[in-house]
Design an enzyme around this catalytic site. Structure first.
Site, PDB file in Angstrom:
ATOM      1  N   HIS A   1      -9.235 -43.882 -36.115  1.00 44.89           N
ATOM      2  CA  HIS A   1      -9.518 -45.302 -36.368  1.00 44.89           C
ATOM      3  C   HIS A   1      -8.788 -46.216 -35.378  1.00 44.89           C
ATOM      4  CE1 HIS A   1      -5.957 -45.419 -39.222  1.00 44.89           C
ATOM      5  NE2 HIS A   1      -5.875 -46.652 -38.755  1.00 44.89           N
TER       6      HIS A   1
ATOM      7  N   ASP B   1      -8.383 -37.728 -39.158  1.00 39.82           N
ATOM      8  CA  ASP B   1      -8.255 -39.035 -38.500  1.00 39.82           C
ATOM      9  C   ASP B   1      -7.394 -38.941 -37.228  1.00 39.82           C
ATOM     10  OD1 ASP B   1      -8.265 -41.696 -37.889  1.00 39.82           O
ATOM     11  OD2 ASP B   1      -7.658 -42.386 -39.880  1.00 39.82           O
TER      12      ASP B   1
ATOM     13  N   SER C   1      -0.134 -46.296 -38.071  1.00 42.00           N
ATOM     14  CA  SER C   1      -1.288 -45.434 -37.872  1.00 42.00           C
ATOM     15  C   SER C   1      -1.131 -44.684 -36.563  1.00 42.00           C
ATOM     16  CB  SER C   1      -2.565 -46.258 -37.824  1.00 42.00           C
ATOM     17  OG  SER C   1      -3.030 -46.464 -39.109  1.00 42.00           O
TER      18      SER C   1
HETATM   19  N1  ARG Z   1      -6.140 -47.908 -44.494  1.00 45.79           N
HETATM   20  C1  ARG Z   1      -5.894 -47.429 -43.158  1.00 45.79           C
HETATM   21  C2  ARG Z   1      -5.244 -48.533 -42.333  1.00 45.79           C
HETATM   22  O1  ARG Z   1      -4.818 -49.507 -42.874  1.00 45.79           O
HETATM   23  C3  ARG Z   1      -7.131 -46.894 -42.511  1.00 45.79           C
HETATM   24  C4  ARG Z   1      -8.148 -47.917 -42.122  1.00 45.79           C
HETATM   25  C5  ARG Z   1      -9.342 -47.350 -41.407  1.00 45.79           C
HETATM   26  N2  ARG Z   1     -10.196 -46.562 -42.281  1.00 45.79           N
HETATM   27  C6  ARG Z   1     -11.226 -47.075 -43.043  1.00 45.79           C
HETATM   28  N3  ARG Z   1     -11.911 -46.270 -43.816  1.00 45.79           N
HETATM   29  N4  ARG Z   1     -11.554 -48.344 -43.020  1.00 45.79           N
HETATM   30  O2  ARG Z   1      -5.419 -48.735 -41.166  1.00 45.79           O
HETATM   31  N1  GLU Z   2      -3.961 -47.370 -41.715  1.00 43.51           N
HETATM   32  C1  GLU Z   2      -2.795 -48.125 -41.393  1.00 43.51           C
HETATM   33  C2  GLU Z   2      -2.716 -48.523 -39.906  1.00 43.51           C
HETATM   34  O1  GLU Z   2      -3.708 -48.689 -39.248  1.00 43.51           O
HETATM   35  C3  GLU Z   2      -1.610 -47.343 -41.805  1.00 43.51           C
HETATM   36  C4  GLU Z   2      -1.601 -47.351 -43.245  1.00 43.51           C
HETATM   37  C5  GLU Z   2      -0.586 -48.288 -43.797  1.00 43.51           C
HETATM   38  O2  GLU Z   2      -0.793 -49.500 -43.851  1.00 43.51           O
HETATM   39  O3  GLU Z   2       0.455 -47.717 -44.170  1.00 43.51           O
HETATM   40  O4  GLU Z   2      -1.667 -48.778 -39.380  1.00 43.51           O
END
Ligand code: ARG
Ligand code: GLU
Length: 707
Positions: free
Chosen positions: A91, A226, A642
């Site tokens: 991502h 990921d 991330s």
């Molecule tokens: N929650 C994770 C972050 O904050 C992953 C976001 C990307 N994935 C998604 N399914 N939208 O970045």
């Molecule tokens: N998915 C988050 C990022 O892009 C990391 C997850 C979180 O917020 O801990 O940094």
């Protein structure tokens, strides 16, 4: 005798070494932190993590950013070969993969694997920062502002920061960035080399890289692969250089060794990275406001937006493709905010903070600079309440509401250049580029419905009259908000690419003037002006809150001398440590810490786009047996982490951080070791996908694998 043993045993169980919480500054792994880490199982020294006279693990950590704003790291990466190969999340590379994709080469859908370095793809604008060193500059900066207060202090501070940064950069090819720590009571200077030639090397198909999609986002158990691979290129001298075909793979001072040993419940883990923002030391009033006002209003607005977008995506395959990245983006924070409310409420965070504040008030009685801090907080947050609500409407529903508002804002800004424009043809061409980029993934019918919803919300939110700018005051328009939005769209040149392009092809000062008199443009301008006004009032309160936050931090440290404080995340290099651990999510639900390929088969559902497991993966599973996929641990992480390398006690790579688990996403405000978990993809799954799924064994050949 037995009783004594039982008491002794339960003490052992009830008071584990308080690891888990905290994002520590690697340059300051002073005796206390490194001892705690070693007690928790870490086998190396502080100098193995951070040293400036020799290679250390920090040299293998990369902050990913963009040209122009290289210090706000959007993601983290880890170097895993002596030829500059970098591993980060899928991502994190999403926009790069999308940019290289076309109808013939759909790398998002099919994945991408460069067969050799010649096939690696350049990503203009992407930067990779590697930290050279960190210095404490608190004394120098605070001396520069010692006798000043308020705006005068702010100004002097800004000047001093710029001066010290420039001095550190002078005559070197490094870049320097000073940021406040501990609520601005301390300042550290970070010095980086910023590499500007970062190429895409490999990425699995989205069906692997974001398996589970938005459905599984922020939740455990998880089954996403990921990850993606990049490579840093440097000039002849191994120093940062602009993209050039002849650049060479960067030779790092250190790279991570990868272990195939795997992780088990209880194993020590450590996360390196660039966490963005946390606020662990806020007063109870701030938490209450977050739970009652801030998050609910933003959630409500985004829910309305997402409902429209999801309906559009379900109705049409092309719309699904156009809006998938946008929807993921809108949904990511929307879902997290809901988790925060749940967690903050369930774990009584405001109540606990109130208890601390009561204790503080008793302690502070009679202490001149301490007394009254809590009362001041109460007053300032009370004054902020309506402002923040209005601000959320002005921004979430207004300037960022319908997408076209964004386009109008950009074009209005650009129109201001017109009087000074000599080369009108070049100017028009560059406007046209902006317009083309905007319409690439735009659907006017969908956006029109979003605008209708935003107008309806604004007028039914129960906001005080004064918080609704005149331009959106339509409590009960004839034919409803749908009709109003349709009318605004029909009379606008900004919602129709052909009409807008025609206008731009003959744009001059006069016609720009005319465009800006269109009702939709007037509306945008009105919202913008209102938001500006709010920004002014809010930043005045924020200025006072900043001063209070500093006083609070100093006082708190004085009141709790035995407590080991860590600074809030600020997009600088940190290390978090903890252990692999399952957790009791809800009454009677215990989650184990590891997932496997078998779970992908259980979720597989070709009728749900988020759960389409690729056929080839299913074949491999039959042949390979059960491969580990993801794991959870107690490392304290946040957005920006991330792609962070996750290491074991020997400093070997065991995984890649990519998310947090639902029940504990309030950890940006309050970390609770029993429930807060970071989610990582197991490095063995990464190797399995690269080697067995993609057949890219030449990449595995570059890495150093250890037992
Ligand atoms: N929650 C994770 C972050 O904050 C992953 C976001 C990307 N994935 C998604 N399914 N939208 O970045
Ligand atoms: N998915 C988050 C990022 O892009 C990391 C997850 C979180 O917020 O801990 O940094």
């Amino acid at each position: 005798m037995r009783t004594i043993i039982i008491i002794a045993l339960s003490c052992l169980i009830l008071s584990p070494a308080r690891a888990d919480e905290g994002m520590w500054i690697p340059a300051l792994l002073n005796k206390y932190t490194i001892e705690e880490m070693q007690k928790a199982g870490f086998k190396l020294s502080a100098e193995d993590i951070y040293a400036i006279n020799r290679a250390s693990l920090k040299d293998a950590v990369v902050g990913l950013g963009r040209e122009g704003q290289p210090f706000s790291h959007s993601c983290t990466g880890g170097i895993i070969s002596d030829e500059g190969l970098v591993i980060t999340n899928h991502h994190c590379s999403h926009s790069m993969i999308q940019a290289h994709s076309s109808l013939e080469h759909n790398y998002l859908r099919d994945g991408f694997w460069a067969r050799d370095k010649g096939e690696e793809l350049a990503n203009p604008g992407i930067t990779a920062s590697i930290l050279s060193r960190v210095e404490d500059v608190t004394e120098e900066l605070l001396a520069a502002v010692a006798t000043k207060t308020g705006e005068e202090r702010e100004k002097a501070l800004k000047e001093a920061i710029a001066r010290v940064e420039r001095a550190a950069e002078e005559g070197t090819n490094t870049r320097a960035s000073i940021k406040p720590y501990f609520n601005g009571t301390r300042y550290f200077l970070s010095i980086f080399k910023i590499y500007r030639d970062v190429r895409l090397v490999g990425a699995p198909p989205s069906a692997i890289g974001s398996f589970g999609g938005d459905t599984d986002n922020w939740t455990w158990p998880r089954h996403s692969g990921d990850f993606s691979l990049l490579r840093i290129y440097a000039g002849e001298d191994n120093e940062p250089a602009a993209y050039a075909p002849g650049n060479r793979p960067y030779k790092p001072a250190a790279s991570f060794k990868i272990t195939t040993r795997g992780v088990q419940e209880g194993d020590f883990t450590m996360v390196f990275g660039y966490p963005g923002t946390t606020r662990e030391y806020l007063p109870s009033f701030a938490i209450e406001q977050l739970v009652e006002v801030d998050n609910p209003s933003k959630i409500k607005i985004r829910t309305a937006k997402l409902d429209v977008i999801k309906r559009a995506m379900a109705s049409d395959e092309l719309l699904r493709i156009k809006y998938s990245a946008k929807a993921a983006n809108v949904a990511n924070a929307w879902k997290k905010w809901q988790g925060e409310i749940k967690g903050l409420t369930r774990f009584r965070v405001a109540e606990e903070k109130r208890e601390l504040e009561e204790r503080f008030t008793r302690w502070a009685a009679g202490k001149p600079e301490r007394e009254g801090l809590v009362e001041q907080y109460r007053r300032l947050y009370a004054g902020r309440r309506d402002l923040i609500l209005a601000w959320n409407y002005a921004t979430e529903a207004g300037t960022r509401g319908a997408e076209v508002m964004n386009l109008i804002a950009t074009l209005r800004r650009r129109f201001r250049e017109l009087p000074d424009t000599r080369d009108l043809a070049a100017y028009r061409a560059s406007l046209q580029e902006t317009v083309d980029a905007f319409f690439k993934n735009y659907d006017a019918a969908t956006d029109r419905q979003v605008l209708a919803e935003m107008l309806r919300l604004y007028n039914s939110a129960g906001l005080d009259e004064q918080w609704i700018p005149d331009v959106v005051k339509f409590p009960d328009p004839p034919g409803g908000h749908e009709r109003l939005a349709a009318d605004l769209f029909a009379r606008s040149s900004f919602t129709d690419p052909a009409r807008l392009s025609r206008a731009i092809s003959r744009l001059d000062a006069r016609s720009a003037e005319r465009l800006q008199r269109e009702p939709l443009c007037r509306m945008q301008e009105g919202i913008d002006r209102f938001a500006e006004q709010l920004r002014g009032s809010l930043s005045e309160i924020q200025g006072q809150l900043d001063g209070l936050d500093r006083a609070w931090m100093v006082a708190l440290m004085e009141m709790q001398p035995e407590r080991h404080f860590y600074p809030d995340a600020n997009s600088t290099f940190r290390v978090a440590f903890g252990k692999v651990a399952g957790y009791e999510a809800m009454d009677a639900i215990y989650y184990k810490p590891n997932t496997t390929l078998a779970g992908i088969m259980q979720k597989d559902n070709q009728g749900i786009p988020d759960y389409n497991a690729p056929a080839r993966l299913k074949e491999l599973l039959a042949a390979a047996g059960n491969v580990p996929v993801c794991f959870v641990a107690t490392n304290h992480t946040t957005g920006g982490n991330s792609g962070s390398p996750v290491l074991n006690a020997d400093g070997h790579l065991v995984g890649l951080n990519f998310d947090r688990a639902w029940e504990g996403v309030m950890s940006d405000y309050a970390y609770r070791p029993e429930i807060c978990r970071n989610i990582s993809v197991d490095i063995r799954y990464v190797l399995f996908i690269i080697d067995k799924y993609a057949g890219a064994n030449h990449l595995v050949g570059e890495m150093t694998l250890v037992e």
